[in-house]
Design a protein around this motif. Structure first.
Motif, PDB file in Angstrom:
ATOM      1  N   ALA A   1       0.821  -1.208   0.000  1.00 44.93           N
ATOM      2  CA  ALA A   1       0.000   0.000   0.000  1.00 44.93           C
ATOM      3  C   ALA A   1       0.854   1.257   0.000  1.00 44.93           C
ATOM      4  CB  ALA A   1      -0.914   0.004   1.216  1.00 44.93           C
ATOM      5  N   VAL A   2       0.347   2.250  -0.711  1.00 46.92           N
ATOM      6  CA  VAL A   2       0.975   3.558  -0.709  1.00 46.92           C
ATOM      7  C   VAL A   2       0.927   4.088   0.711  1.00 46.92           C
ATOM      8  CG1 VAL A   2       0.738   5.925  -1.550  1.00 46.92           C
ATOM      9  CG2 VAL A   2       0.235   4.017  -3.074  1.00 46.92           C
ATOM     10  N   ARG A   3       2.030   4.538   1.199  1.00 42.86           N
ATOM     11  CA  ARG A   3       2.022   5.123   2.535  1.00 42.86           C
ATOM     12  C   ARG A   3       1.226   6.422   2.493  1.00 42.86           C
ATOM     13  NH1 ARG A   3       5.456   2.091   5.249  1.00 42.86           N
ATOM     14  NH2 ARG A   3       7.330   1.303   4.267  1.00 42.86           N
ATOM     15  N   ALA A   4       0.541   6.724   3.576  1.00 48.21           N
ATOM     16  CA  ALA A   4      -0.289   7.925   3.629  1.00 48.21           C
ATOM     17  C   ALA A   4       0.512   9.164   3.244  1.00 48.21           C
ATOM     18  CB  ALA A   4      -0.898   8.081   5.011  1.00 48.21           C
ATOM     19  N   ALA A   5       1.779   9.195   3.591  1.00 49.35           N
ATOM     20  CA  ALA A   5       2.617  10.345   3.257  1.00 49.35           C
ATOM     21  C   ALA A   5       2.781  10.501   1.748  1.00 49.35           C
ATOM     22  CB  ALA A   5       3.981  10.210   3.919  1.00 49.35           C
ATOM     23  N   GLU A   6       2.580   9.425   0.985  1.00 47.70           N
ATOM     24  CA  GLU A   6       2.718   9.475  -0.465  1.00 47.70           C
ATOM     25  C   GLU A   6       1.396   9.768  -1.168  1.00 47.70           C
ATOM     26  OE1 GLU A   6       4.402   5.716  -1.507  1.00 47.70           O
ATOM     27  OE2 GLU A   6       6.154   6.021  -0.263  1.00 47.70           O
ATOM     28  N   ALA A   7       0.302   9.708  -0.449  1.00 48.42           N
ATOM     29  CA  ALA A   7      -1.004  10.009  -1.028  1.00 48.42           C
ATOM     30  C   ALA A   7      -1.092  11.513  -1.259  1.00 48.42           C
ATOM     31  CB  ALA A   7      -2.120   9.549  -0.091  1.00 48.42           C
ATOM     32  N   PRO A   8      -1.765  11.932  -2.337  1.00 50.96           N
ATOM     33  CA  PRO A   8      -1.820  13.365  -2.611  1.00 50.96           C
ATOM     34  C   PRO A   8      -2.488  14.155  -1.483  1.00 50.96           C
ATOM     35  CG  PRO A   8      -3.234  12.140  -4.132  1.00 50.96           C
ATOM     36  CD  PRO A   8      -2.510  11.144  -3.298  1.00 50.96           C
ATOM     37  N   VAL A   9      -1.931  15.305  -1.195  1.00 45.18           N
ATOM     38  CA  VAL A   9      -2.535  16.227  -0.239  1.00 45.18           C
ATOM     39  C   VAL A   9      -3.318  17.228  -1.074  1.00 45.18           C
ATOM     40  CG1 VAL A   9      -2.106  17.996   1.510  1.00 45.18           C
ATOM     41  CG2 VAL A   9      -0.672  15.937   1.424  1.00 45.18           C
ATOM     42  N   ILE A  10      -4.622  17.300  -0.841  1.00 46.82           N
ATOM     43  CA  ILE A  10      -5.488  18.178  -1.617  1.00 46.82           C
ATOM     44  C   ILE A  10      -6.250  19.064  -0.639  1.00 46.82           C
ATOM     45  CG2 ILE A  10      -7.308  18.287  -3.355  1.00 46.82           C
ATOM     46  CD1 ILE A  10      -6.639  15.312  -3.996  1.00 46.82           C
ATOM     47  N   ASP A  11      -6.067  20.373  -0.773  1.00 46.10           N
ATOM     48  CA  ASP A  11      -6.754  21.308   0.119  1.00 46.10           C
ATOM     49  C   ASP A  11      -8.253  21.077   0.092  1.00 46.10           C
ATOM     50  OD1 ASP A  11      -4.396  22.524   0.893  1.00 46.10           O
ATOM     51  OD2 ASP A  11      -4.544  24.139  -0.585  1.00 46.10           O
ATOM     52  N   GLY A  12      -8.855  21.040   1.279  1.00 46.87           N
ATOM     53  CA  GLY A  12     -10.291  20.867   1.407  1.00 46.87           C
ATOM     54  C   GLY A  12     -10.729  19.410   1.499  1.00 46.87           C
ATOM     55  N   PHE A  13      -9.795  18.476   1.332  1.00 45.55           N
ATOM     56  CA  PHE A  13     -10.132  17.051   1.357  1.00 45.55           C
ATOM     57  C   PHE A  13      -9.381  16.318   2.470  1.00 45.55           C
ATOM     58  CE2 PHE A  13     -11.097  18.511  -2.878  1.00 45.55           C
ATOM     59  CZ  PHE A  13     -12.317  17.917  -3.137  1.00 45.55           C
TER      60      PHE A  13
ATOM     61  N   ALA B   1      -6.494   6.882   4.136  1.00 46.45           N
ATOM     62  CA  ALA B   1      -5.279   6.329   4.736  1.00 46.45           C
ATOM     63  C   ALA B   1      -5.593   5.264   5.782  1.00 46.45           C
ATOM     64  CB  ALA B   1      -4.441   7.449   5.359  1.00 46.45           C
ATOM     65  N   GLY B   2      -6.705   5.426   6.500  1.00 47.51           N
ATOM     66  CA  GLY B   2      -7.041   4.487   7.561  1.00 47.51           C
ATOM     67  C   GLY B   2      -7.791   3.255   7.099  1.00 47.51           C
TER      68      GLY B   2
ATOM     69  N   CYS C   1      -9.336   2.884   3.191  1.00 45.62           N
ATOM     70  CA  CYS C   1      -9.464   2.672   1.745  1.00 45.62           C
ATOM     71  C   CYS C   1      -8.173   2.244   1.061  1.00 45.62           C
ATOM     72  CB  CYS C   1      -9.994   3.931   1.075  1.00 45.62           C
ATOM     73  SG  CYS C   1     -11.502   4.586   1.827  1.00 45.62           S
ATOM     74  N   GLN C   2      -7.040   2.665   1.619  1.00 43.31           N
ATOM     75  CA  GLN C   2      -5.778   2.344   0.953  1.00 43.31           C
ATOM     76  C   GLN C   2      -5.495   0.843   0.899  1.00 43.31           C
ATOM     77  OE1 GLN C   2      -1.981   3.461   2.505  1.00 43.31           O
ATOM     78  NE2 GLN C   2      -2.653   3.329   4.629  1.00 43.31           N
ATOM     79  N   LEU C   3      -6.150   0.071   1.762  1.00 42.76           N
ATOM     80  CA  LEU C   3      -5.934  -1.376   1.710  1.00 42.76           C
ATOM     81  C   LEU C   3      -6.196  -1.928   0.313  1.00 42.76           C
ATOM     82  CD1 LEU C   3      -7.452  -2.563   5.094  1.00 42.76           C
ATOM     83  CD2 LEU C   3      -5.047  -2.588   4.425  1.00 42.76           C
ATOM     84  N   CYS C   4      -7.169  -1.363  -0.376  1.00 45.41           N
ATOM     85  CA  CYS C   4      -7.489  -1.812  -1.735  1.00 45.41           C
ATOM     86  C   CYS C   4      -7.109  -0.785  -2.791  1.00 45.41           C
ATOM     87  CB  CYS C   4      -8.980  -2.118  -1.854  1.00 45.41           C
ATOM     88  SG  CYS C   4      -9.498  -3.514  -0.826  1.00 45.41           S
ATOM     89  N   HIS C   5      -7.309   0.501  -2.492  1.00 44.66           N
ATOM     90  CA  HIS C   5      -7.099   1.536  -3.494  1.00 44.66           C
ATOM     91  C   HIS C   5      -5.650   1.993  -3.591  1.00 44.66           C
ATOM     92  CE1 HIS C   5     -11.293   1.981  -4.642  1.00 44.66           C
ATOM     93  NE2 HIS C   5     -11.580   1.747  -3.369  1.00 44.66           N
ATOM     94  N   ALA C   6      -4.735   1.236  -2.979  1.00 47.32           N
ATOM     95  CA  ALA C   6      -3.293   1.440  -3.148  1.00 47.32           C
ATOM     96  C   ALA C   6      -2.609   0.101  -3.374  1.00 47.32           C
ATOM     97  CB  ALA C   6      -2.703   2.151  -1.936  1.00 47.32           C
ATOM     98  N   GLU C   7      -3.380  -0.903  -3.756  1.00 49.34           N
ATOM     99  CA  GLU C   7      -2.854  -2.245  -4.009  1.00 49.34           C
ATOM    100  C   GLU C   7      -3.459  -2.766  -5.316  1.00 49.34           C
ATOM    101  OE1 GLU C   7      -1.127  -5.376  -4.602  1.00 49.34           O
ATOM    102  OE2 GLU C   7      -0.427  -4.259  -2.867  1.00 49.34           O
ATOM    103  N   PRO C   8      -2.732  -2.648  -6.415  1.00 53.98           N
ATOM    104  CA  PRO C   8      -3.272  -3.041  -7.722  1.00 53.98           C
ATOM    105  C   PRO C   8      -3.821  -4.468  -7.792  1.00 53.98           C
ATOM    106  CG  PRO C   8      -1.223  -1.840  -7.994  1.00 53.98           C
ATOM    107  CD  PRO C   8      -1.385  -2.090  -6.523  1.00 53.98           C
ATOM    108  N   ALA C   9      -3.278  -5.375  -7.027  1.00 56.09           N
ATOM    109  CA  ALA C   9      -3.722  -6.769  -7.085  1.00 56.09           C
ATOM    110  C   ALA C   9      -5.181  -6.941  -6.667  1.00 56.09           C
ATOM    111  CB  ALA C   9      -2.828  -7.651  -6.211  1.00 56.09           C
ATOM    112  N   THR C  10      -5.749  -5.951  -5.981  1.00 54.24           N
ATOM    113  CA  THR C  10      -7.140  -6.070  -5.537  1.00 54.24           C
ATOM    114  C   THR C  10      -8.135  -5.800  -6.654  1.00 54.24           C
ATOM    115  OG1 THR C  10      -7.336  -3.748  -4.878  1.00 54.24           O
ATOM    116  CG2 THR C  10      -6.531  -5.319  -3.194  1.00 54.24           C
ATOM    117  N   GLY C  11      -7.692  -5.151  -7.734  1.00 50.29           N
ATOM    118  CA  GLY C  11      -8.596  -4.795  -8.820  1.00 50.29           C
ATOM    119  C   GLY C  11      -9.322  -3.485  -8.599  1.00 50.29           C
ATOM    120  N   ALA C  12      -9.128  -2.858  -7.454  1.00 52.20           N
ATOM    121  CA  ALA C  12      -9.771  -1.574  -7.156  1.00 52.20           C
ATOM    122  C   ALA C  12      -9.069  -0.460  -7.927  1.00 52.20           C
ATOM    123  CB  ALA C  12      -9.695  -1.286  -5.657  1.00 52.20           C
TER     124      ALA C  12
END
Length: 117
Positions: free
Chosen positions: A18-30, A38-39, A41-52
């Motif tokens: 998984a992408v470490r939270a520090a590597e996830a984009p920081v977007i103002d207002g989000f 980070a807590g 969604c990244q389990l699947c949305h930062a792991e290509p093998a999941t298909g997400a």
């Protein structure tokens, strides 16, 4: 919370990188959406093998975004199985998330996909 444990074990079995939270984009207002991502969604949305669809992948997110946020919210809140059998578990398999938390995470992932790179 039991289902979150199951998904965590699945991600570990897949060799999740998984992408470490520090590597996830920081977007103002989000900020809240990024925190939920980070807590949970990244389990699947930062792991290509999941298909997400992966965080920031505009091509993967485009057909989903075209369906509109109400559809994305419904799929994230109640769960969804895609045409290839890929499963989006309800609330990301984290029953502790409020509706607002889930929607904030969806908004964050959509914003990340629409960022100019």
């Amino acid at each position: 919370m039991r289902s979150m444990l199951v998904w965590t074990l699945i991600a570990a079995a897949l060799g999740a990188t998984a992408v470490r939270a520090a590597e996830a984009p920081v977007i103002d207002g989000f900020e809240r959406g990024r925190e939920v991502w980070a807590g949970t969604c990244q389990l699947c949305h930062a792991e290509p093998a999941t298909g997400a669809p992966q965080i920031g992948d505009a091509k993967a997110w485009a057909p989903r975004i075209e369906k509109g946020k109400p559809t994305l919210y419904t799929h994230a809140l109640t769960g969804f199985t895609g045409p290839l059998g890929d499963e989006m578990p309800a609330r990301g398999a984290n029953d502790d998330l409020s509706d607002e938390d889930v929607k904030a995470a969806v908004d964050y992932m959509v914003a990340a996909a629409q960022q100019k790179r």
